[in-house]
Design a protein around this motif. Structure first.
Motif: not given
Length: 102
Positions: A28, A31-32, A36, A44, A48, A51-52
């Motif tokens: 995360a 990614y940020q 992002a 969003n 996520y 991403l999980m």
């Protein structure tokens, strides 16, 4: 390196979930820092969630096959952090120069 350290501290109890949380947090952050963009809240959430799911697969590689995914994510975060810092500093210098010319 990280696997051995976590294994020594916790043994085999919940090692998969420990690595899952570590991979998820580091992913995360990466990614940020690097990818992002401003998205609506629904998109969003979808990003996520995906991403999980992807982190679950990465954790399998990290724990079962002992690939250095956490170490790679740390290096990615360092490189992206340096890039963002230099980009911020360059933009600040550019805006300072434009203000001085005005």
């Amino acid at each position: 390196m990280v696997f051995d350290y976590v294994f020594e501290l916790n043994g085999t109890d919940n090692i998969f979930w420990i690595f899952y949380v570590m991979n998820l947090i580091l992913s995360a952050i990466a990614y940020q820092l690097g990818f992002a963009k401003k998205l609506p809240i629904a998109k969003n959430i979808i990003v996520y969630i995906l991403l999980m799911v992807g982190t679950f697969v990465i954790t399998i590689f990290s724990t079962v096959m002992r690939m250095p995914t956490i170490e790679c994510l740390i290096i990615i975060i360092l490189v992206l952090g340096i890039y963002r810092f230099r980009l911020h500093r360059e933009r600040k210098n550019r805006s300072d120069v434009q203000e001085d010319n005005a």
